[in-house]
Design a protein around this motif. Structure first.
Motif, PDB file in Angstrom:
ATOM      1  N   ASN A 151       0.849  -1.182   0.000  1.00 58.81           N
ATOM      2  CA  ASN A 151       0.000   0.000   0.000  1.00 58.81           C
ATOM      3  C   ASN A 151       0.886   1.234   0.000  1.00 58.81           C
ATOM      4  N   ASN A 152       0.783   1.984  -1.055  1.00 60.84           N
ATOM      5  CA  ASN A 152       1.719   3.078  -1.193  1.00 60.84           C
ATOM      6  C   ASN A 152       1.119   4.435  -0.982  1.00 60.84           C
ATOM      7  N   TYR A 153       0.139   4.491  -0.120  1.00 61.95           N
ATOM      8  CA  TYR A 153      -0.340   5.795   0.253  1.00 61.95           C
ATOM      9  C   TYR A 153       0.802   6.521   0.913  1.00 61.95           C
ATOM     10  N   PRO A 154       0.759   7.839   0.927  1.00 65.10           N
ATOM     11  CA  PRO A 154       1.841   8.560   1.606  1.00 65.10           C
ATOM     12  C   PRO A 154       1.955   7.983   2.991  1.00 65.10           C
ATOM     13  N   THR A 155       3.173   7.716   3.379  1.00 69.45           N
ATOM     14  CA  THR A 155       3.424   7.035   4.638  1.00 69.45           C
ATOM     15  C   THR A 155       2.442   7.437   5.712  1.00 69.45           C
ATOM     16  N   LEU A 156       1.427   6.628   5.850  1.00 66.82           N
ATOM     17  CA  LEU A 156       0.412   6.886   6.846  1.00 66.82           C
ATOM     18  C   LEU A 156       1.017   6.629   8.215  1.00 66.82           C
ATOM     19  N   PRO A 157       0.482   7.272   9.221  1.00 66.05           N
ATOM     20  CA  PRO A 157       1.015   7.035  10.558  1.00 66.05           C
ATOM     21  C   PRO A 157       0.908   5.566  10.903  1.00 66.05           C
ATOM     22  N   PRO A 158       1.986   4.969  11.413  1.00 64.92           N
ATOM     23  CA  PRO A 158       1.896   3.566  11.793  1.00 64.92           C
ATOM     24  C   PRO A 158       0.867   3.409  12.893  1.00 64.92           C
ATOM     25  N   PRO A 159       0.001   2.391  12.772  1.00 64.13           N
ATOM     26  CA  PRO A 159      -1.104   2.288  13.705  1.00 64.13           C
ATOM     27  C   PRO A 159      -0.706   1.845  15.106  1.00 64.13           C
ATOM     28  N   GLU A 160       0.500   1.311  15.274  1.00 62.90           N
ATOM     29  CA  GLU A 160       0.833   0.830  16.622  1.00 62.90           C
ATOM     30  C   GLU A 160       1.012   1.996  17.583  1.00 62.90           C
ATOM     31  N   LYS A 161       0.678   1.716  18.808  1.00 66.80           N
ATOM     32  CA  LYS A 161       0.921   2.702  19.840  1.00 66.80           C
ATOM     33  C   LYS A 161       2.428   2.744  20.109  1.00 66.80           C
ATOM     34  N   ASP A 162       2.872   3.874  20.601  1.00 68.82           N
ATOM     35  CA  ASP A 162       4.272   3.941  20.948  1.00 68.82           C
ATOM     36  C   ASP A 162       4.489   3.143  22.220  1.00 68.82           C
TER      37      ASP A 162
ATOM     38  N   ASP B  70     -12.646 -16.729  11.155  1.00 67.77           N
ATOM     39  CA  ASP B  70     -12.254 -15.411  10.630  1.00 67.77           C
ATOM     40  C   ASP B  70     -11.606 -14.571  11.719  1.00 67.77           C
TER      41      ASP B  70
ATOM     42  N   VAL C  51      -3.579  -5.065  13.099  1.00 63.19           N
ATOM     43  CA  VAL C  51      -3.719  -4.813  14.532  1.00 63.19           C
ATOM     44  C   VAL C  51      -5.163  -4.433  14.812  1.00 63.19           C
TER      45      VAL C  51
ATOM     46  N   ASN D  63      -6.528   0.143  -3.595  1.00 67.38           N
ATOM     47  CA  ASN D  63      -5.469   0.763  -2.812  1.00 67.38           C
ATOM     48  C   ASN D  63      -4.120   0.743  -3.511  1.00 67.38           C
TER      49      ASN D  63
ATOM     50  N   GLU E 181      -7.437   4.097  16.236  1.00 70.41           N
ATOM     51  CA  GLU E 181      -6.856   4.542  17.497  1.00 70.41           C
ATOM     52  C   GLU E 181      -7.225   5.989  17.810  1.00 70.41           C
TER      53      GLU E 181
ATOM     54  N   SER F  21       5.095  13.472   2.322  1.00 68.00           N
ATOM     55  CA  SER F  21       4.233  13.024   1.220  1.00 68.00           C
ATOM     56  C   SER F  21       2.806  13.478   1.431  1.00 68.00           C
TER      57      SER F  21
ATOM     58  N   TRP G  26       0.690  15.479  -1.299  1.00 72.95           N
ATOM     59  CA  TRP G  26      -0.447  14.822  -1.959  1.00 72.95           C
ATOM     60  C   TRP G  26      -1.712  15.646  -1.769  1.00 72.95           C
TER      61      TRP G  26
ATOM     62  N   PRO H  14       3.229   9.266  15.438  1.00 69.39           N
ATOM     63  CA  PRO H  14       2.367  10.454  15.475  1.00 69.39           C
ATOM     64  C   PRO H  14       1.273  10.330  16.520  1.00 69.39           C
TER      65      PRO H  14
ATOM     66  N   SER I  58       1.736   9.338  19.601  1.00 65.99           N
ATOM     67  CA  SER I  58       2.215   9.845  20.888  1.00 65.99           C
ATOM     68  C   SER I  58       3.178  10.989  20.607  1.00 65.99           C
TER      69      SER I  58
END
Lengths: 381, 331, 341
Positions: A4-15, A370, A381, B224, C26, C56, C60, C294, C296
């Motif tokens: 998926n090459n959307y502009p680097t979306l924020p990684p969904p994991e919590k810090d 599923d 996640v 996507n 989240e 980006s 975009w 982003p 936190s």
């Protein structure tokens, strides 16, 4: 990692770098991780709960049912379901009861006909003494969860021989689920050995096994099952037929599983840590046992759960047409034999109730599978 | 392309060869031998006594005294060279006579089912993907679960029950009584088509549920991809780019699973045929299994499997036409 | 202030207070947090930052290409001067409007990091170039084909007529990126956004592509926004550079200013991380730690968690105000704010 090459979306994991939760997270085993993710999926949890209830009620069918599955009551043939209630025209009580039934011979057809008689109430009592049975096949008992003191209680109605459909459906649940479990286990062992060999060793073993699974996969499944089931000798006992059925389900079910195990193994074989283990001189058995199996055991469990409904549906279909389990064995398919024609259903629609169990069981297994699959997928996640 | 075709045809022949061996094994599986069952059929009720010598006679007649590999060779040779599937004892005639026209009825059912499956699942699956997480999308997911959990034969019973109870019509069979024994005519064909709809819808039930999810999933993946964003960045109108890019690719997995769909449909056919009373191969297969009429059963199994293998072959070719990447891999 | 007013005249693109968030499971995540930048006619703006810095996302948004779960803050402004001379507010356009579709490709074109996946595998290169040409130019199919072949030739693809009929997977990575540039330029845009166009390429091919872009810019006179995480690359192409970190701009200036007199600790760290031939034997210094998620986002200066010169009690409390070191050079850092005061 993802395509998926959307502009680097924020990684969904919590810090998780510093928190307490992070330590827990990083030290958790794979199964704990899956369990945590699984717990978030409500529908899958409902599916699991339904299946546990089904399994328990099947396991203790004779206790939960007011009769044993074989008792025939000739005067209550094809009784419509007596639905428990708290109220009738005379008012309401705290104790539930069922309306009574009356059997009369129809003067025209000379057949016994049973009608519900709402004027007479049969009180339901709990933990009543009733017909003796052996719990789990070992412990002689005669306590039933509920029953009536006089008359009958058939909450799902009765079949054409006057047997209580509710008790029989619970017993059938036990048979159908157990045949599925044994079938899946045998299929799985076959798949693990064969698919494992193909995936790990590759080469000609892989080629032969690939061809074989391909052939089993092009022949239409149910007709193939039927062909094998048709070969059961007529004189076989019902338990022989039962075990033969599990074998057939397993024999036809393994190629899909084997294919998946093979595919997973092939992709794991190329992983850096496996190559590293190889270079370090680890033996094949050590690599398989120590690195590969733990890596895909979660996938295997998911696959097992997903292949379960196929087994249930196949058994039901086969028994339904008379090529699978035979009376006196009771399974969902065997029970549905009585509902094979529209005329039968028109006359006694409640004979179709076991079909609801099939649908609910398959649905539960599917949502559970599923849910587990999503939970086991490390990229989600 | 020629090389590709030859390779695929050869693959098909090899598969069919192994399939035929497996089917022959199934034919040989039932206990007792064919001669005994044949004699039992033929003479039961006639009062005639059958001796061991009679049985030996029958065995010699059918070549049953020879070893299994030899019998396999005769069986398959007759089929391949003469199109002769052997003797059907239940009907006292050749298998070919028993099966005859039923092949065309079976094909008619297969194709009408496939047409219904694809005309519903492709557009609806795409729609669900474009409107991901909408109410319609969730409704379709629930439908897909049901399509899997409610087996076709139970659906058939439910539908029949509803029709007879609320509409007072019965929908069994493939022909109205007045056409059943008539020779083929325009009227009969139309009659057949009108009767085909119900079994086709019932058989399409689970196949549609399955394909819907496949189309939806591929469409979502394709939506996507960067190539869609790239086209959007070129200013292509939204509906135009949906059709040209993701939709075009979302059809590929459907095409590549045509054989699988045929397998699913044939798998469910015997039981649905039993419930609906359809005079085609599935129902006949079930009957011959119950009668242990193994030559008929074997022939039907072989024909059905051949149709599936052929559908696989067709889907491979179609895919090679539609997806330039396939050609590259095949060389 | 006067100066910036004057420069607004020849600004092709003027982005002010751009704030972009995403709705996720989240919660709402802010990817770009109130940034400004502008692009002048015929100039190249470089935006540098690590992955996840929002570079980006912010570009975009100029084409309104962000996914549906994105929100552009209502106080954000993206002013774009169209070829007709009219200035449009892009954030106010409807995503399906004709005007936006005319701007997409026809006036602002985009090339991506991964040329393989930005082409559809089932159509030929030619088909996809022609689609672009026909979309924005009033030409016949025949003419469109000529333009496409000509453009392929121009970006240095040999045998353009033959390549025209080939599928993307039949071309090498460098060729595909050239083809991607050909697609973008065939529409004759006034602004080209190059989103890490050389990252996935070998170093030698990288240099060729950079040179090609410089050349084409001179010939065609368009403006370029060049996005990369590699300061070494950007120094070769950009006139001005903005340094982005976690959705904020930390430093901006001309290329000379940023490379020769970096002020922000982050910019300095980035420059130290570039391998240089004239400093052989010196250790490259990596920036300690990872870019925070982003979700936190640190309070105050986003970089304080990794900054060597962090002033505790200051940097982790509020975002520093801009410090203008020259007309063109601005830094957001307390270290320099003090001096300014």
């Amino acid at each position: 990692m993802t395509s998926n090459n959307y502009p680097t979306l924020p990684p969904p994991e919590k810090d998780l770098n510093e928190s307490e939760e992070a330590k827990r997270y990083y030290s958790a085993s794979q199964f704990q991780l899956i369990w945590w993710r699984f717990k978030k999926r409500r529908i899958a949890k409902i599916g699991a709960l339904v299946l546990i209830i089904m399994a328990l009620s099947g396991l203790f069918a004779e206790f939960f049912g007011p009769y044993t599955g074989t008792t025939r009551v000739s005067e209550s043939v094809l009784v419509a379901p007596q639905i428990p209630r708290f109220c009738n025209s005379e008012g309401c009580t705290l104790r539930p009861f069922v309306p009574s039934t009356i059997s009369k011979r129809n003067p025209e057809t000379l057949r016994m006909e049973t009608k519900v008689d709402p004027s007479v109430r049969r009180d339901i009592y709990f933990f009543v003494e009733g017909e003796p049975y052996e719990l789990l096949g070992f412990f002689p008992m005669n306590t039933h969860l509920f029953g009536v003191e006089e008359g009958t209680i058939h909450i799902f109605g009765t079949d054409s021989l006057g047997r209580d459909l509710y008790t029989r459906t619970l017993i059938a649940t036990r048979t159908s689920l157990s045949i599925g479990i044994i079938g899946v286990i045998i299929a799985f062992i076959l798949a693990l050995i064969i698919g494992g060999a193909a995936g790990y060793f590759g080469g000609w073993i892989d080629y032969v096994i690939q061809r074989l699974t391909e052939i089993v996969r092009v022949i239409p499944v149910i007709p193939l099952y039927m062909g094998l089931a048709a070969a059961f000798p007529k004189e076989w006992s019902s338990s022989q037929v039962y075990f033969a059925m599990t074998l057939i389900l397993a024999l036809v079910g393994w190629p899909t599983l084997a294919r998946r195990i093979r595919g997973k193994l092939l992709s794991l074989r190329g992983e850096d840590y496996v190559i590293a283990a190889n270079l370090a001189g680890a033996s094949p058995s050590r690599i398989i046992g120590r690195h590969l199996l733990p890596a895909f055991s979660s996938y295997i469990i998911v696959d097992l759960v997903i292949s379960f409904p196929y087994m249930l549906l196949s058994e039901t279909a086969l028994s339904f047409v008379g090529l699978g389990l035979r009376p006196p064995t009771v399974s969902w398919g065997v029970l549905l034999q009585d509902a094979q024609t529209v005329r039968a259903i028109e006359q006694a629609p409640w004979l179709f109730i076991p079909a609801l169990f099939v649908v609910v069981a398959v649905l539960s297994f599917t949502v559970l599978g599923d849910g587990l699959r999503d939970a086991a997928d490390p990229y989600q996640v | 392309m020629v090389k590709f075709l030859i390779k695929r045809t050869l693959g098909m022949v090899v598969t069919m060869f192994f399939v035929s061996i497996m089917i022959f094994v199934i034919m040989e599986l039932p206990p007792g031998d064919y001669a005994e069952r044949w004699a039992f059929r033929k003479f039961s009720g006639t009062g005639a006594q059958i001796t061991e010598a009679d049985l030996d006679n029958i065995r010699a007649n059918f070549g049953l005294d020879r070893p299994a590999p030899e019998r396999y060779l005769t069986w398959i040779k007759d089929i391949v060279l003469h199109g002769d599937f052997g003797q059907a004892f239940a009907f006292q005639t050749s298998v070919n006579n028993v099966i005859g026209q039923k092949i065309w009825l079976t094909l008619a059912i297969l194709f009408s089912t496939l047409i219904i499956t694809y005309t519903i699942s492709i557009p609806v699956g795409m729609y669900a993907a474009v409107r991901q997480n909408s109410v319609e999308d969730h409704a379709l997911t629930i439908f897909s679960y049901l399509g899997f959990a409610l087996p076709n034969f139970l659906l058939a019973l439910v539908l029949l029950y509803i029709m007879t109870t609320y509409f007072g019509t019965s929908v069994g069979g493939l022909f109205s009584p007045e056409y059943a024994d008539e020779p083929w005519s325009k009227g009969k064909v139309l009659d057949l088509l009108s009767h085909l709809i119900i079994p086709a819808i019932i058989l399409a039930w689970s196949a549609t549920a399955f394909q819907l999810q496949t189309v939806r999933a591929t469409m979502l993946d394709e939506l996507n991809t960067l190539s869609v964003t790239a086209a959007r960045a070129r200013g292509v109108a939204e509906w135009k780019l949906l059709i040209k890019y993701p939709a075009r690719l979302a059809i590929n997995p459907v095409i590549s699973t045509m054989g699988f769909d045929a397998n699913r449909i044939f798998s469910e056919l015997p039981i649905v045929a039993l419930v609906l009373g359809l005079p085609e191969l599935g129902g006949l297969l079930l009957k011959s299994y119950l009668d242990l009429d193994m030559y008929v059963a074997g022939a039907i199994l072989l024909i059905l499997t051949f149709m599936i293998v052929f559908m696989n072959f067709l889907s491979d070719i179609l895919l090679a036409f539609l997806d330039p990447r396939v050609k590259l891999i095949e060389g | 202030m006067e100066q910036s007013k004057k420069s607004t005249q020849d600004n092709l693109l003027e982005v002010k207070n751009l704030k972009i968030s995403f709705k996720t499971d989240e919660g709402i995540v802010t990817a770009v947090d109130g940034i400004d930048f502008s692009v002048r006619q015929g100039q190249t703006l470089g935006i540098v930052g690590e992955s996840g810095s929002g570079k980006s996302v912010s570009t975009w948004s100029i084409m309104r290409l962000l996914p549906k779960n994105s929100i552009i803050d209502e106080n954000s402004s993206i002013q774009f001067q169209r070829k007709s001379g009219k200035t449009v507010e892009i954030t106010k356009l409807k995503t399906k409007s004709k005007e936006l579709r005319e701007i997409r490709g026809g006036e602002v074109a985009l090339i991506f990091q991964e040329p393989m996946s930005s082409f559809s595998p089932v159509y030929t290169i030619g088909n996809q170039i022609m689609e672009a040409v026909l979309q924005h130019r009033d030409v016949t199919d025949q003419e469109a084909e000529e333009i496409a072949v000509d453009m392929l030739d121009r970006v240095g693809i040999s045998n353009p007529r033959q390549r025209f009929k080939q599928y993307p997977f039949e071309l090498s990575g460098g060729m595909r990126q050239r083809a991607m540039i050909a697609v973008a330029l065939s529409m004759n845009p006034s602004l080209l956004i190059a989103d890490e166009p050389t990252t996935s390429l070998d170093v030698t091919i990288q240099a060729q592509i950079l040179e090609l872009m410089n050349e084409l810019q001179k010939d065609l006179g368009m403006s370029i926004i060049f996005i990369t995480h590699n300061l070494g690359v950007i120094a070769q192409v950009a006139d001005e550079i903005e340094v982005m970190y976690l959705g904020k701009i930390l430093e901006r200036g001309t290329t000379k200013e940023i490379i020769n007199q970096p002020k922000h600790p982050y910019t300095k760290a980035l420059i130290k991380a570039i391998p240089r031939l004239d400093h052989l034997g010196e250790r490259l210094t990596a920036i300690q730690g990872d870019i925070p998620s982003p979700l936190s986002r640190p309070v105050g200066c986003p970089f304080y968690t990794r900054c060597d010169d962090v002033i505790s009690g200051v940097c982790d409390v509020k975002m520093p105000e801009p410090t203008h070191l020259s007309d063109t050079h601005t830094v957001y850092c307390f270290l320099h704010e003090e001096k300014d005061v």
